[in-house]
Design a protein around this motif. Sequence first.
Motif, PDB file in Angstrom:
ATOM      1  N   UNK A 182      96.329  55.874  12.464  1.00  0.00           N
ATOM      2  CA  UNK A 182      97.505  56.111  13.302  1.00  0.00           C
ATOM      3  C   UNK A 182      97.152  56.155  14.782  1.00  0.00           C
ATOM      4  N   UNK A 183      95.921  56.594  15.113  1.00  0.00           N
ATOM      5  CA  UNK A 183      95.491  56.586  16.511  1.00  0.00           C
ATOM      6  C   UNK A 183      94.706  55.318  16.849  1.00  0.00           C
ATOM      7  N   UNK A 184      93.909  54.825  15.900  1.00  0.00           N
ATOM      8  CA  UNK A 184      93.099  53.643  16.155  1.00  0.00           C
ATOM      9  C   UNK A 184      93.967  52.430  16.484  1.00  0.00           C
ATOM     10  N   UNK A 185      95.111  52.307  15.814  1.00  0.00           N
ATOM     11  CA  UNK A 185      95.966  51.139  16.081  1.00  0.00           C
ATOM     12  C   UNK A 185      96.507  51.170  17.516  1.00  0.00           C
ATOM     13  N   UNK A 186      96.711  52.371  18.042  1.00  0.00           N
ATOM     14  CA  UNK A 186      97.168  52.482  19.426  1.00  0.00           C
ATOM     15  C   UNK A 186      96.034  52.098  20.375  1.00  0.00           C
ATOM     16  N   UNK A 187      94.806  52.519  20.049  1.00  0.00           N
ATOM     17  CA  UNK A 187      93.633  52.147  20.856  1.00  0.00           C
ATOM     18  C   UNK A 187      93.497  50.621  20.913  1.00  0.00           C
TER      19      UNK A 187
ATOM     20  N   UNK B  90      97.086  53.839  34.489  1.00  0.00           N
ATOM     21  CA  UNK B  90      96.496  55.142  34.163  1.00  0.00           C
ATOM     22  C   UNK B  90      97.541  56.048  33.517  1.00  0.00           C
ATOM     23  N   UNK B  91      98.731  56.113  34.109  1.00  0.00           N
ATOM     24  CA  UNK B  91      99.793  56.934  33.531  1.00  0.00           C
ATOM     25  C   UNK B  91     100.155  56.430  32.139  1.00  0.00           C
ATOM     26  N   UNK B  92     100.213  55.120  31.982  1.00  0.00           N
ATOM     27  CA  UNK B  92     100.566  54.524  30.680  1.00  0.00           C
ATOM     28  C   UNK B  92      99.557  54.934  29.615  1.00  0.00           C
ATOM     29  N   UNK B  93      98.259  54.840  29.929  1.00  0.00           N
ATOM     30  CA  UNK B  93      97.225  55.197  28.962  1.00  0.00           C
ATOM     31  C   UNK B  93      97.241  56.686  28.637  1.00  0.00           C
ATOM     32  N   UNK B  94      97.403  57.522  29.650  1.00  0.00           N
ATOM     33  CA  UNK B  94      97.461  58.968  29.421  1.00  0.00           C
ATOM     34  C   UNK B  94      98.605  59.318  28.482  1.00  0.00           C
ATOM     35  N   UNK B  95      99.746  58.692  28.677  1.00  0.00           N
ATOM     36  CA  UNK B  95     100.947  59.012  27.900  1.00  0.00           C
ATOM     37  C   UNK B  95     100.899  58.480  26.472  1.00  0.00           C
ATOM     38  N   UNK B  96      99.993  57.548  26.207  1.00  0.00           N
ATOM     39  CA  UNK B  96      99.909  56.974  24.861  1.00  0.00           C
ATOM     40  C   UNK B  96      99.253  57.912  23.858  1.00  0.00           C
ATOM     41  N   UNK B  97      98.432  58.871  24.331  1.00  0.00           N
ATOM     42  CA  UNK B  97      97.588  59.638  23.417  1.00  0.00           C
ATOM     43  C   UNK B  97      97.833  61.144  23.539  1.00  0.00           C
ATOM     44  N   UNK B  98      97.649  61.880  22.427  1.00  0.00           N
ATOM     45  CA  UNK B  98      97.810  63.342  22.456  1.00  0.00           C
ATOM     46  C   UNK B  98      96.702  64.025  23.241  1.00  0.00           C
TER      47      UNK B  98
END
Length: 558
Positions: free
Chosen positions: A247-252, A480-488
Amino acid sequence: MAAIDNTATGSTPNRGITREERKVIFASSLGTVFEWYDFYLYGSLAAIIAKHFFAGVNETTSFIFALLAFAAGFAVRPFGAIVFGRLGDMIGRKHTFLITIVIMGISTAVVGLLPGYATIGVAAPIILISLRLLQGLALGGEYGGAATYVAEHAPKGKRGFFTSWIQTTATLGLFLSLLVILACRTVLGTEAFEAWGWRIPFLLSILLLIVSVYIRLQLSESPVFMKMKAEGKSSKAPLTESFARWENLKIVIMALFGGTAGQAVVWYTGQFYALFFLLQTLKIDPQTANLLIAGSLLIGTPFFVIFGSLSDRIGRKGIIMAGCILAALTYFPIFHALTQYGNPDVFIAQEKNPVTVVANPAACSFQFDPVGKAKFTSSCDLAKTVLAKKAIPYKNVSAEPGAVAQVRIGDKVIESFEGTGMPAADFKARNDAFTTTLATALKDAGYPEKADPAKTNYPMVLLLLTILVIYVTMVYGPIAAWLVELFPARIRYTSMSLPYHIGNGWFGGFLPTVAFAMVAATGDIYYGLWYPIVIAVMTAVLGIFFMPETKDREIHHT
């Protein structure tokens, strides 16, 4: 992607920036500027470093080797992201990027003290590459920490604006490196600078390191991390949670291919490849080329904040994807125009007297000589060696097997010679005569040894370079904001750092090497642009269809 859509509702605050928030942005950004300065000094001085540390091979190989050493720092950035990302999620953001800046500063200063190939032989490039690897590891842990730290201090509705200041640091670090190099070159003169003065910018890193450490020691830990730690919700295995759970790897994976890969190639084409193109291909004076790049960075840098702030209102994804698409559509005309206005003699000569190598493809080698022992003696290789050294663009036409290669310059034909098996003395005399004949013919056809400063259209070159930088700000300002917001929050440092540094370290960092190798293999000075264009198009397609918009997400969730 729906599984991670934790969009929070709420109004965007209209309050101003507090004094503490300004301190966080300034201190994080300034330290990161210095770290990028350290990292990019090498890129700005690649041509000089090639002469000092890779002198045991031919000119084409030495420059490709210098670019490979440049890329080596990028190659290990993902590993730095894993090592320091894990520390950042476990022990805190602040302490982790204090460690990274110390490693970076010391590694950079040592480069300034390192003896060259003429003094210690092959040990020189080995130590140099080792130092580049240390720099890459440090940078792999720096960016994710700074971006996460600033984003977690930002009020909702201003994360794009806050983190865009971190996004300016890479460009400002490059800008600072160019200014220091220009100052040293101007004061010392070109001869002294290229002999020993190039070491001074590296040694200045000691001073910048002291300032950076002092500034960062004044900062407090991220409030999100402190709250998470107090509640016992911080991750005890951030690597497992980030990369061993689908569930997290697919976002990475999607953040890499649908985000950072395209952002990276646009970034490095607009800044480093453009600089190398001016220096190596158009033969523009190094000081002039650095000034032009520095000018474009000075004009373009405010757009990082403009697009970062705009992403708070209209979203991150659309701006990044638009930058990738615009770059892919316009790179060829922009770089053709750079040739036309930067070195018009080459542009005119290409039009009036195009160069063609007529040879049997089986007799032509890719002239990369890693150990300096290869002998390029076929008639095709001898012709292409001269053209490569002079950065002459040419096309290839196949000839029958056994035919001696020819170089056609407009209507003029110059026949190469077959040097395989020829006695050394005879080969040298014949090769010198061939080189002189070909060089004279190229000069008569209008191909210059270097760009004529009186003919360069500086305002147009500056405008074109600025357009390239604006593309950079479109893809980089909001990311940077986009990447920060993608992950818990519990695994944010680790999860966002890896796709960022694979994208920028591998897809972006290897761009100059791959692109110039493509040019060397084909003779087409624009052929290397296919690399960033294909990657940018891939990112645009995947990003548009598979990546979510995140600007309204709550980032405090664990």
